[in-house]
Scaffold this motif. Structure first.
Motif, PDB file in Angstrom:
ATOM      1  N   ASP A 228       5.486  14.888  -1.964  1.00 15.81           N
ATOM      2  CA  ASP A 228       5.942  16.130  -2.585  1.00 15.81           C
ATOM      3  C   ASP A 228       6.313  17.135  -1.492  1.00 15.81           C
ATOM      4  O   ASP A 228       5.610  17.247  -0.476  1.00 15.81           O
ATOM      5  CB  ASP A 228       4.844  16.701  -3.473  1.00 15.81           C
ATOM      6  N   VAL A 229       7.391  17.849  -1.692  1.00 17.55           N
ATOM      7  CA  VAL A 229       7.875  18.770  -0.665  1.00 17.55           C
ATOM      8  C   VAL A 229       6.934  19.960  -0.464  1.00 17.55           C
ATOM      9  O   VAL A 229       6.732  20.420   0.663  1.00 17.55           O
ATOM     10  CB  VAL A 229       9.293  19.278  -1.023  1.00 17.55           C
ATOM     11  N   THR A 230       6.324  20.453  -1.529  1.00 21.73           N
ATOM     12  CA  THR A 230       5.614  21.730  -1.453  1.00 21.73           C
ATOM     13  C   THR A 230       4.093  21.588  -1.347  1.00 21.73           C
ATOM     14  O   THR A 230       3.364  22.473  -1.767  1.00 21.73           O
ATOM     15  CB  THR A 230       5.956  22.593  -2.678  1.00 21.73           C
ATOM     16  N   VAL A 231       3.592  20.482  -0.799  1.00 22.90           N
ATOM     17  CA  VAL A 231       2.142  20.351  -0.628  1.00 22.90           C
ATOM     18  C   VAL A 231       1.641  21.371   0.405  1.00 22.90           C
ATOM     19  O   VAL A 231       2.384  21.778   1.306  1.00 22.90           O
ATOM     20  CB  VAL A 231       1.754  18.927  -0.194  1.00 22.90           C
ATOM     21  N   PRO A 232       0.376  21.819   0.286  1.00 19.10           N
ATOM     22  CA  PRO A 232      -0.158  22.830   1.209  1.00 19.10           C
ATOM     23  C   PRO A 232      -0.492  22.281   2.594  1.00 19.10           C
ATOM     24  O   PRO A 232      -0.461  21.078   2.820  1.00 19.10           O
ATOM     25  CB  PRO A 232      -1.431  23.311   0.494  1.00 19.10           C
ATOM     26  N   LYS A 233      -0.814  23.232   3.494  1.00 19.66           N
ATOM     27  CA  LYS A 233      -1.267  22.992   4.875  1.00 19.66           C
ATOM     28  C   LYS A 233      -0.153  22.475   5.782  1.00 19.66           C
ATOM     29  O   LYS A 233       0.090  23.020   6.853  1.00 19.66           O
ATOM     30  CB  LYS A 233      -2.483  22.062   4.915  1.00 19.66           C
ATOM     31  N   LEU A 234       0.509  21.401   5.396  1.00 18.32           N
ATOM     32  CA  LEU A 234       1.670  20.882   6.132  1.00 18.32           C
ATOM     33  C   LEU A 234       2.654  20.390   5.080  1.00 18.32           C
ATOM     34  O   LEU A 234       2.394  19.390   4.421  1.00 18.32           O
ATOM     35  CB  LEU A 234       1.251  19.745   7.072  1.00 18.32           C
ATOM     36  N   ASP A 235       3.759  21.130   4.895  1.00 21.13           N
ATOM     37  CA  ASP A 235       4.637  20.776   3.779  1.00 21.13           C
ATOM     38  C   ASP A 235       5.360  19.451   4.021  1.00 21.13           C
ATOM     39  O   ASP A 235       5.345  18.901   5.124  1.00 21.13           O
ATOM     40  CB  ASP A 235       5.625  21.913   3.473  1.00 21.13           C
ATOM     41  N   GLY A 236       5.981  18.948   2.960  1.00 27.77           N
ATOM     42  CA  GLY A 236       6.588  17.631   3.030  1.00 27.77           C
ATOM     43  C   GLY A 236       7.691  17.506   4.061  1.00 27.77           C
ATOM     44  O   GLY A 236       7.829  16.465   4.717  1.00 27.77           O
ATOM     45  N   ILE A 237       8.482  18.555   4.238  1.00 31.36           N
ATOM     46  CA  ILE A 237       9.562  18.523   5.229  1.00 31.36           C
ATOM     47  C   ILE A 237       8.987  18.374   6.638  1.00 31.36           C
ATOM     48  O   ILE A 237       9.419  17.519   7.421  1.00 31.36           O
ATOM     49  CB  ILE A 237      10.416  19.808   5.148  1.00 31.36           C
ATOM     50  N   LYS A 238       7.985  19.196   6.963  1.00 30.30           N
ATOM     51  CA  LYS A 238       7.388  19.152   8.301  1.00 30.30           C
ATOM     52  C   LYS A 238       6.634  17.849   8.541  1.00 30.30           C
ATOM     53  O   LYS A 238       6.666  17.298   9.648  1.00 30.30           O
ATOM     54  CB  LYS A 238       6.464  20.349   8.502  1.00 30.30           C
ATOM     55  N   LEU A 239       5.955  17.351   7.498  1.00 36.69           N
ATOM     56  CA  LEU A 239       5.253  16.077   7.646  1.00 36.69           C
ATOM     57  C   LEU A 239       6.236  14.951   7.916  1.00 36.69           C
ATOM     58  O   LEU A 239       6.015  14.108   8.797  1.00 36.69           O
ATOM     59  CB  LEU A 239       4.429  15.774   6.393  1.00 36.69           C
ATOM     60  N   CYS A 240       7.337  14.926   7.177  1.00 39.85           N
ATOM     61  CA  CYS A 240       8.334  13.882   7.370  1.00 39.85           C
ATOM     62  C   CYS A 240       8.940  13.955   8.770  1.00 39.85           C
ATOM     63  O   CYS A 240       9.124  12.935   9.446  1.00 39.85           O
ATOM     64  CB  CYS A 240       9.415  14.000   6.300  1.00 39.85           C
TER      65      CYS A 240
ATOM     66  N   GLN B 156       0.847  -1.197   0.000  1.00 37.85           N
ATOM     67  CA  GLN B 156       0.000   0.000   0.000  1.00 37.85           C
ATOM     68  C   GLN B 156       0.886   1.253   0.000  1.00 37.85           C
ATOM     69  O   GLN B 156       1.753   1.405   0.861  1.00 37.85           O
ATOM     70  CB  GLN B 156      -0.887   0.009   1.246  1.00 37.85           C
ATOM     71  N   ILE B 157       0.668   2.135  -0.975  1.00 36.23           N
ATOM     72  CA  ILE B 157       1.462   3.355  -1.108  1.00 36.23           C
ATOM     73  C   ILE B 157       0.556   4.569  -0.975  1.00 36.23           C
ATOM     74  O   ILE B 157      -0.524   4.617  -1.577  1.00 36.23           O
ATOM     75  CB  ILE B 157       2.202   3.382  -2.457  1.00 36.23           C
ATOM     76  N   LEU B 158       0.992   5.551  -0.194  1.00 40.40           N
ATOM     77  CA  LEU B 158       0.284   6.819  -0.079  1.00 40.40           C
ATOM     78  C   LEU B 158       1.021   7.856  -0.917  1.00 40.40           C
ATOM     79  O   LEU B 158       2.208   8.105  -0.710  1.00 40.40           O
ATOM     80  CB  LEU B 158       0.229   7.283   1.377  1.00 40.40           C
ATOM     81  N   VAL B 159       0.315   8.460  -1.874  1.00 41.16           N
ATOM     82  CA  VAL B 159       0.883   9.511  -2.713  1.00 41.16           C
ATOM     83  C   VAL B 159       0.376  10.858  -2.202  1.00 41.16           C
ATOM     84  O   VAL B 159      -0.834  11.100  -2.167  1.00 41.16           O
ATOM     85  CB  VAL B 159       0.491   9.321  -4.192  1.00 41.16           C
ATOM     86  N   VAL B 160       1.301  11.721  -1.808  1.00 41.84           N
ATOM     87  CA  VAL B 160       0.959  13.054  -1.288  1.00 41.84           C
ATOM     88  C   VAL B 160       1.451  14.065  -2.320  1.00 41.84           C
ATOM     89  O   VAL B 160       2.631  14.405  -2.367  1.00 41.84           O
ATOM     90  CB  VAL B 160       1.615  13.304   0.086  1.00 41.84           C
ATOM     91  N   GLU B 161       0.529  14.548  -3.153  1.00 38.59           N
ATOM     92  CA  GLU B 161       0.900  15.383  -4.292  1.00 38.59           C
ATOM     93  C   GLU B 161      -0.286  16.282  -4.656  1.00 38.59           C
ATOM     94  O   GLU B 161      -1.396  15.784  -4.842  1.00 38.59           O
ATOM     95  CB  GLU B 161       1.291  14.495  -5.482  1.00 38.59           C
ATOM     96  N   ASP B 162      -0.066  17.600  -4.739  1.00 37.50           N
ATOM     97  CA  ASP B 162      -1.173  18.516  -5.034  1.00 37.50           C
ATOM     98  C   ASP B 162      -1.341  18.792  -6.526  1.00 37.50           C
ATOM     99  O   ASP B 162      -2.297  19.454  -6.928  1.00 37.50           O
ATOM    100  CB  ASP B 162      -1.012  19.830  -4.265  1.00 37.50           C
ATOM    101  N   ASP B 163      -0.433  18.294  -7.344  1.00 39.84           N
ATOM    102  CA  ASP B 163      -0.583  18.394  -8.793  1.00 39.84           C
ATOM    103  C   ASP B 163      -1.512  17.259  -9.234  1.00 39.84           C
ATOM    104  O   ASP B 163      -1.124  16.085  -9.230  1.00 39.84           O
ATOM    105  CB  ASP B 163       0.785  18.273  -9.466  1.00 39.84           C
ATOM    106  N   VAL B 164      -2.745  17.611  -9.603  1.00 47.45           N
ATOM    107  CA  VAL B 164      -3.764  16.605  -9.888  1.00 47.45           C
ATOM    108  C   VAL B 164      -3.349  15.693 -11.041  1.00 47.45           C
ATOM    109  O   VAL B 164      -3.504  14.466 -10.965  1.00 47.45           O
ATOM    110  CB  VAL B 164      -5.111  17.282 -10.209  1.00 47.45           C
ATOM    111  N   GLN B 165      -2.809  16.274 -12.085  1.00 49.63           N
ATOM    112  CA  GLN B 165      -2.417  15.480 -13.253  1.00 49.63           C
ATOM    113  C   GLN B 165      -1.277  14.523 -12.916  1.00 49.63           C
ATOM    114  O   GLN B 165      -1.302  13.350 -13.293  1.00 49.63           O
ATOM    115  CB  GLN B 165      -2.015  16.399 -14.399  1.00 49.63           C
ATOM    116  N   LEU B 166      -0.285  15.007 -12.170  1.00 49.77           N
ATOM    117  CA  LEU B 166       0.852  14.155 -11.798  1.00 49.77           C
ATOM    118  C   LEU B 166       0.412  13.034 -10.859  1.00 49.77           C
ATOM    119  O   LEU B 166       0.817  11.883 -11.022  1.00 49.77           O
ATOM    120  CB  LEU B 166       1.956  14.985 -11.145  1.00 49.77           C
ATOM    121  N   SER B 167      -0.417  13.362  -9.874  1.00 50.10           N
ATOM    122  CA  SER B 167      -0.854  12.335  -8.925  1.00 50.10           C
ATOM    123  C   SER B 167      -1.677  11.264  -9.626  1.00 50.10           C
ATOM    124  O   SER B 167      -1.548  10.065  -9.329  1.00 50.10           O
ATOM    125  CB  SER B 167      -1.644  12.953  -7.772  1.00 50.10           C
ATOM    126  N   ALA B 168      -2.511  11.659 -10.599  1.00 48.16           N
ATOM    127  CA  ALA B 168      -3.292  10.681 -11.350  1.00 48.16           C
ATOM    128  C   ALA B 168      -2.376   9.781 -12.177  1.00 48.16           C
ATOM    129  O   ALA B 168      -2.588   8.562 -12.262  1.00 48.16           O
ATOM    130  CB  ALA B 168      -4.299  11.396 -12.250  1.00 48.16           C
TER     131      ALA B 168
END
Length: 225
Positions: A51-63, A2-14
């Motif tokens: 993705d590093v630049t996702v909104p609300k909680l960026d990738g660095i802080k989430l990691c 099971q993989i979780l993809v965290v990406e705000d670019d809709v086309q790339l995530s699809a």
């Protein structure tokens, strides 16, 4: 897997979901860091594409938050930032690997395979929760010194719960992990298996609520004292 993809670019995530599904991975998509944290708190994943630049909680802080809370699953960071300082910052936050956009899909898939192999190689064969022990290799279950004899489905259910710990597994998630699609049972059947599993654990000396019901959601293991 099971993989979780965290990406705000809709086309790339699809596109990522399509490619990963074709490789027989199960994929969940979220578009911001807070949604990712909620998913990770509730469900078990084998790897995160972040993705590093996702909104609300960026990738660095989430990691950083994941590592601070003891999550050891592999994190593969994706970013358009290609400076050395950005890469160092990502790896220092707890990421296991770092890829620059645009990336080669085959290289990304190879990185994922390598990270998943590394995670499996480093995992302990015996799963424990307090006095409860389950060995997936020898098919043995003990509570303290008391052996517990389980059916194959009961064993698979308990293994799934042990791998999730305090994270809630929905009934649908348990079906996905324990049964193949053609033989998927009714939800009431899951309740019967959990009831039998609780009875066997209690007979071996475990608390009757070692497996907790989170009403309207699913099941998880009772917090250790």
């Amino acid at each position: 897997m099971q993989i979780l993809v965290v990406e705000d670019d809709v086309q790339l995530s699809a596109s990522l979901a399509e490619a990963l599904t074709a490789q027989r991975y199960r994929v969940d998509l979220v578009r911001d860091g807070e949604s990712a944290w909620e998913r990770l708190s509730a469900f078990e994943y084998d790897l995160i594409l972040l993705d590093v630049t996702v909104p609300k909680l960026d990738g660095i802080k989430l990691c950083q938050r994941l590592r601070n809370y003891g999550y050891a699953l592999p994190v593969l960071m994706l970013t358009a930032r290609d400076t050395s300082s950005d890469k160092v910052k990502g790896l220092d936050s707890g990421a296991d690997a770092y890829m620059i956009k645009p990336f080669n899909l085959q290289e990304l898939l190879a990185q994922i395979r390598a990270l998943l192999r590394r995670g499996q190689a480093g995992s302990a064969p015996t799963l424990t929760w307090g006095l409860l022990q389950l060995n997936p290799e020898t098919y043995e279950v003990n509570y303290g010194r008391s052996p517990i004899h389980l059916t194959p489905k009961e064993f698979a259910l308990l293994e799934a719960l042990l791998r999730s710990g305090r994270r809630v597994l929905s009934r649908a998630a348990l079906v996905e992990r324990v049964w193949t699609l053609p033989e998927a049972p009714e939800m009431d059947t899951i309740k019967s298996y959990i009831k039998n599993l609780r009875a066997k654990l209690k007979a071996a000396g475990a608390a009757k609520d070692l497996i907790e019901t989170v009403h309207g959601v699913g099941y998880r293991l009772k917090a250790l004292e």
